[in-house]
Each structure stands twice: as C-alpha cells, then as structure tokens.
Scaffold this motif. Structure first.
Motif, short mmCIF file in Angstrom:
data_model
loop_
_atom_site.label_atom_id
_atom_site.label_comp_id
_atom_site.label_asym_id
_atom_site.label_seq_id
_atom_site.Cartn_x
_atom_site.Cartn_y
_atom_site.Cartn_z
N ALA A 1 -4.67 -2.66 -5.25
CA ALA A 1 -4.52 -1.99 -3.96
C ALA A 1 -3.36 -1.00 -4.05
N SER A 2 -2.61 -0.78 -2.98
CA SER A 2 -1.70 0.36 -2.97
C SER A 2 -0.23 0.05 -2.77
N ARG A 3 0.12 -1.12 -2.26
CA ARG A 3 1.52 -1.37 -1.90
C ARG A 3 2.35 -1.83 -3.09
N ILE A 4 3.55 -1.22 -3.24
CA ILE A 4 4.52 -1.58 -4.28
C ILE A 4 5.90 -1.69 -3.62
N TRP A 5 6.67 -2.68 -4.06
CA TRP A 5 8.06 -2.82 -3.61
C TRP A 5 8.96 -2.92 -4.83
N LEU A 6 10.02 -2.13 -4.88
CA LEU A 6 10.99 -2.19 -5.96
C LEU A 6 12.35 -2.61 -5.41
#
Length: 360
Positions: free
Chosen positions: A234-239
């Motif tokens: 999918a599309s969500r990323i958290w760094l």
C-alpha cells in the motif's frame, strides 16, 4: 504502483474468535465504554512491517476506509496483506478500549499475488515526503536533505539505489514538503493518527496527496519500537527521525527498506539450522525462522553494511518477484554438482545468476 493507492486491501484468516482494537492503530490509550452490540465491518486487512528486532515491529490493521482497527493476531499465522474481508462480531467496551470481538470473517477478495507485486515494480514510483516537527523542537531533516537522500543524483540516494538494483526498471521520483510544525502528540505509537495530521497539512499546502504511490511521514519521534514502518503493498510509510543524512548505511537502509514494503515485499527471512547448513526438518520448523535473517538483503538485517555506510541489494527471491532477473538467468537444478554463477547484483544475459533447487 497505482493499485497501492486504492483503498487498503485486506486479509484476515478464518477464526472462531478474534479481537480488534478500534480507533487509530495505536498502542495505549483508552476509549469510551460501548454497550455490547452486533456489528458488521467491511474493509482491508493490512500488514504493517517495521524495521527492528522485536515482536512489536509488525502491526496488523483492518482499514474500513473511515477508521483503522488494530488487530491482535495472538498465536495465529498472519495472512497476506491487502485482502478484502467482511467481519461480523460484537463491539464492546473493555479496560483496553473498545474491542471488536470477531465471530466470523469472510474473505471477499484475495490479497497481493506475485503478479501484482511485479506489475508495481516497473516504471515510475512517486513518493511524497512530509516533514513534521514539534512546535518549539527543531527537526533533524530539512527539505534539502530529504530531497537529496530520496531523489538526489548521488549514488547513495534512494533513487540511485533502486535504479541500480532494478537495472533501470524502476524510477523513484517525487516531492518533499516544507517542515510542518504541529503540537507534540501523546507519547504513544499512533502511526495512523500521525499520518492523518501530516497529510492534512500537506493538502492545505497544495499537495495532491492521492497522486503519489507512497507517502513518507517523517517526524522527530514515532514513539514506536522500530526505526520505520510501512504498509505491505500500500502507500503509508513512517520514518523515525530520518532523511537527514546518507552518511550511515543504517539511515539509508531504513528508507529503502520501507519503500520495499510498499512495493509488496515482506521481510527477508533466514533459517537457523544449527550444525546443519540446511535440512528438510529445519525448513519445516517455524522455530528455525529468523525474521530479518537474510543479512545480504535490504529487506533483512543489512548487518554487513551498517558500520561501513553500505546498503545491501535485494536477494534472489525479491529480484525474481519484481521481474528484475530474466528467466534465462535462473538455473533449475535437482542434482549435486558444481555450478558457476554470475554476480547476483549485476545483469548477466545468458549466464545464470540464481540457482533454483527443486525439492525431491
């Protein structure tokens, strides 16, 4: 990977009784008590993988479109990400918050297939990096540093890495926002609430968030166990405090690793077989599996590169999944012998780069 932006797809295994925590996918926090009532929910089951060493590095979320319901799988084996489901059960209050106790789950559409993963790994993959800072607390990353780390011409950038590993099949492009300063949130792992705040600010600034294949939210602190998280397929990323420098292999590998998840990849596992190199008993034992065991795949631990500023490529399985190794470069064997391989990291038309061992 335009399909990755569609409503988050789905997966839940059949079970007699499961539990999902209602609200954003967060750890901690209480919700108002709810009288027991029968409910039916439709949505997408999403596996959210982190890059770290603990059990808390994987989240399981049912996305209904209006809310994200975090699910505790317990001893169950997680199904693939992105399967559409209908969930029937009872909503009730508890000391941990509002809980959906599931009596029946019906899968209405399967999750990711190898074909879907491969189709999403060619052409252009557009990424929007949203920089978020707490009011009164500076962010380590700047728009300039984030732009260089993600899209720069230097060979250490994320875009250069994917261009090299894919043999030019995949191009990473995109944009970086200014730093949006917001009130510091409660110190708990609430990734989806953070995503909602960040994307709302990006929309206010004129960004068409839905036009990107991946959305990277980069705050000063995630308050989560892992250095980064991303949805599988999918599309969500958290760094976590990322995109400030490409000097350390660890920092670069987290961004590359999480984008790999949005392309449909899971972690690169390893087998610990003791004194044996490998055996059928070891292959069949869940206890032999190490979540990040492939140290030479960026979807694994990337351990050899951490101290020297390097980032591993993809292992053979992930290259094959994306179609970045030609069929002529795979040699199928079922006999003991001596075999010569070209380097995996370099295209070698007509020469095998991968050995595929047929099980008896």
């Amino acid at each position: 990977m335009r399909a990755g932006r569609a409503k988050l797809a789905v997966v839940l295994a059949l079970a007699s009784l499961l539990a999902l925590t209602v609200g954003s996918a967060a750890t901690g926090g209480a919700a108002p008590a709810v009288s027991p009532q029968p409910v039916e929910r439709r949505g997408t089951f999403v596996v959210v993988h982190g890059m770290g060493d603990g059990a808390g590095d994987t989240l399981h979320v049912l996305d209904t479109g209006d809310e994200q319901l975090r699910r505790d799988l317990g001893a169950q084996v997680a199904p693939e990400s992105q399967a559409e489901v209908v969930v029937r059960g009872t909503m009730a209050g508890s000391v941990a918050g509002t809980v959906l106790r599931v009596d029946d789950i019906s899968v209405t559409a399967d999750g990711h297939s190898r074909h879907a993963i491969r189709a999403g790994a060619t052409g252009e993959h557009r990424v929007l990096a949203i920089l978020v800072g707490w009011i009164g607390d500076p962010l380590a990353a700047s728009p300039a540093s984030a732009r260089e780390v993600l899209f720069g011409d230097d060979e250490r950038s994320v875009a250069s890495w994917y261009r090299t590993v894919s043999n030019g099949e995949l191009t990473i492009t995109g944009d970086v926002t200014d730093v949006f300063f917001v009130a510091q949130p409660p110190r708990r792992c609430d990734t989806y609430a953070m995503h909602d705040v960040a994307t709302a600010r990006a929309r206010q600034a004129g960004f068409d968030v839905d036009a990107y294949d991946a959305i990277v939210v980069n705050p000063p602190e995630l308050y989560c166990p892992a250095a980064g998280y991303a949805e599988i397929g999918a599309s969500r990323i958290w760094l976590n405090i990322g995109l400030s420098s490409w000097d350390r292999g660890t920092d670069r590998s987290v961004a590359i690793h999480e984008i790999g998840h949005t392309l449909g990849l899971y972690h690169a596992h390893g087998l610990e077989c003791g004194s044996a190199t490998i055996s059928f008993a070891c292959v069949g034992s869940n206890g032999a599996n190490e979540e990040y065991g492939n140290a030479y795949d960026v979807m694994g631990s990337n351990a050899p590169g951490h101290e020297d500023g390097g980032v591993a490529g993809f292992g053979a399985r992930n290259l094959l999944a994306h179609g970045w190794v030609d069929a002529a470069e795979v040699q199928h064997i079922d006999l003991t012998g001596t075999y010569e391989l070209a380097p995996l990291a370099t295209a070698a038309p007509g020469r095998p780069r991968v050995l595929s061992v047929r099980a008896p």
